[in-house]
Design an enzyme around this catalytic site. Structure first.
Site, short mmCIF file in Angstrom:
data_model
loop_
_atom_site.label_atom_id
_atom_site.label_comp_id
_atom_site.label_asym_id
_atom_site.label_seq_id
_atom_site.Cartn_x
_atom_site.Cartn_y
_atom_site.Cartn_z
N SER A 100 0.80 -1.23 0.00
CA SER A 100 0.00 0.00 0.00
C SER A 100 0.84 1.28 0.00
O SER A 100 1.46 1.59 -0.99
CB SER A 100 -0.96 -0.06 1.19
OG SER A 100 -2.02 0.82 1.00
N ASP A 243 -2.23 5.96 -3.91
CA ASP A 243 -1.13 5.23 -3.28
C ASP A 243 -0.78 4.05 -4.20
O ASP A 243 -1.34 3.95 -5.30
CB ASP A 243 -1.49 4.81 -1.84
CG ASP A 243 -2.56 3.74 -1.79
OD1 ASP A 243 -3.33 3.63 -2.75
OD2 ASP A 243 -2.64 3.02 -0.78
N ASP A 245 -1.44 0.89 -4.38
CA ASP A 245 -2.45 -0.06 -4.85
C ASP A 245 -3.76 0.62 -5.20
O ASP A 245 -4.77 -0.05 -5.44
CB ASP A 245 -2.64 -1.22 -3.86
CG ASP A 245 -3.18 -0.79 -2.51
OD1 ASP A 245 -2.90 0.36 -2.09
OD2 ASP A 245 -3.90 -1.58 -1.87
N ASP A 247 -6.10 2.26 -3.73
CA ASP A 247 -7.36 2.27 -2.98
C ASP A 247 -7.54 3.62 -2.29
O ASP A 247 -8.65 3.99 -1.92
CB ASP A 247 -7.48 1.10 -1.99
CG ASP A 247 -6.36 1.02 -0.98
OD1 ASP A 247 -5.36 1.76 -1.11
OD2 ASP A 247 -6.48 0.20 -0.05
MG MG Z 1 -3.54 1.27 -0.27
#
Ligand code: MG
Length: 459
Positions: A100, A243, A245, A247
């Site tokens: 992340s 970020d 990934d 999300d």
């Molecule tokens: Mg993340």
């Protein structure tokens, strides 16, 4: 990740420096423990752009297959796209290889349930018990799992997001949006979604590069100066940073100002409640009181939770809420899916801009305003819990939340959160109020109180 602690999962999956704390050996064992937990079945596996992604994904996949799980390999994919696919296609769950917001040398393993939401703590404990008690259930040679490659996840994901916004209205505005996907998987879907919404897109740090040469992946203001200056240079209407990934999404207004996550969340909350009065809004205790002000004004009810995205998702499920948010750039839009989703958040902000015809800075200026102050006090690890119990005692009779540190709300709309850090031997203080004097007073008052308790406990 020591055997002594019997703890594998942190607040957001398993995390560590690759080949130091998180080795392929650990990943194979973890994969086998996850596979045993799921009792075979079909799982999807994806990864972000980190250099160690394919290595760790292959190790986890080997572990899963050894227990008889079939694996659908998604490859490079944003976490929310993987989560949506899991839910829509009724597989048993999935695994995302990502650290992340952590720097490039880290990686991690997040496990998702069949609804696409990360596992709850009790579910994680079951996997930890299988792992540490070596109770993995290895399959016989003729019942090993198989793999197949998965195509089209991104197409489905982008199409799903578009269903929740007024595409025609956004297209008409021909917005110019600057995007910074930190050289990771957000670049696969973010710019594409924006183009399909009729936006002109300027992308920085857009090539997939697992060393993250452009910036650190955490979308914090100090890492987003490049995006801020790009917004100003190309005169974009909006800037979006993801970020690693994708999300989380943090927004930059058309003036180049980097906006706090809870403020963009409050904006989404406002327009969501205008359309859906009476709804419950779930947010972590670290969010600003502006979330409550907006709820009061537009007929919503705030449910506060401990810090952590999984807790927000699980609470949304429990109280039947359709909107959740975090102060550091997480928006959980239930009609789409009850997990953080950076691209969905971007589409929602554009939808509000198009619907109102206002600039994003104007929309944010209309929200309740607070002054903010922070503090930091060193506290030995061994005293943290005792300090907290004593501190909570001192707040008796006040309007408090005590499930994650101590949060106190005052009648003058000021509030303070005092919380032991999860990673450092410190207590952190976050205060907010309607004026700067009150903020300073709160930080000073609670700082000296915490210091005094530490001193007493040391004596
Ligand atoms: Mg993340």
């Amino acid at each position: 990740m020591s055997i002594v602690s019997r703890r594998l999962f942190g607040t957001n999956g398993i995390r560590g420096i690759v080949n130091k704390e998180l080795t392929p050996q650990i990943a194979v064992q973890t994969g086998a423990a996850i596979g045993t937990f799921f009792k075979r079945g079909n799982l999807v596996v994806g990864y972000d752009a980190r250099t160690s992604g394919p290595l760790l994904a292959n190790a986890v996949i080997a572990g899963l297959m050894s227990t008889g799980c079939n694996v659908l390999i998604a490859g490079l994919v944003p976490t929310p796209a993987l989560q949506l696919w899991i839910r829509n296609h009724r597989v048993n769950g999935g695994v995302m290889i990502t650290a992340s917001h952590n720097p490039a040398e880290y990686n991690g393993i997040k496990v998702m349930w069949k609804d696409g939401i990360e596992l709850s703590r009790p579910q994680e404990v079951k996997i930890e018990n299988i792992y540490f008690d070596s109770k993995t259930n290895l399959a016989k040679w003729n019942t090993l799992g198989a793999t197949c490659e998965l195509k089209g996840i991104d197409d489905e994901y982008v199409a799903a997001i578009k269903k929740h916004v007024d595409v025609a209205a956004i297209k008409k505005k021909r917005y110019h949006v600057a995007v910074d996907p930190t050289n990771s998987v957000g670049s696969l879907t973010g710019p594409r979604l924006l183009r399909e919404l009729g936006c002109k897109v300027t992308t920085i740090n857009g090539e997939i590069d697992g060393t993250f040469p452009g910036r650190l992946p955490e979308p914090r203001p100090e890492n987003l100066t490049g995006l801020s200056s790009t917004v100003k240079a190309v005169r974009a209407d909006l800037g979006v940073a993801f970020d690693s990934d994708a999300d989380r999404a943090v927004f930059v207004d058309e003036k180049g100002e980097i906006q706090p996550g809870d403020k963009s969340f409050a904006l989404v909350e406002k327009y969501f409640l205008m359309d859906n009065p009476g709804e419950k809004i779930v947010t972590s205790i670290s969010s600003s009181s502006m979330i409550k002000d907006v709820a009061d004004q537009y007929g919503g009810e705030v449910v506060w939770t401990k810090i952590g995205s999984v807790t927000v998702s699980q609470t949304m499920k429990k109280v039947k809420s359709n909107l959740g948010g975090e102060d550091y750039g997480g928006i959980f839009y239930g009609p789409h899916q009850s997990v953080r989703d950076g691209a969905m958040a971007a589409a929602l902000i554009l939808d509000i801009m198009a619907r109102t015809g206002k600039k994003v800075s104007e929309l944010l200026d209309e929200l309740p305003r607070y002054f903010i102050g922070k503090g930091r006090i060193e506290c030995p690890e061994r005293l943290k819990q005792q300090v907290l119990s004593r501190l909570i005692e001192t707040a008796k009779g006040l309007d408090v939340y005590t499930l994650d540190g101590l949060k106190v709300w005052y009648k003058d709309k000021s509030a303070i959160l005092v919380r032991p850090s999860g990673t450092e031997a410190v207590y952190r203080l976050y205060a907010e109020a309607k004026n700067a004097v009150r903020v300073k007073q709160l930080v000073d008052e609670y700082s000296s109180r915490v210091k005094e308790i530490i001193r007493e406990l040391k004596d």
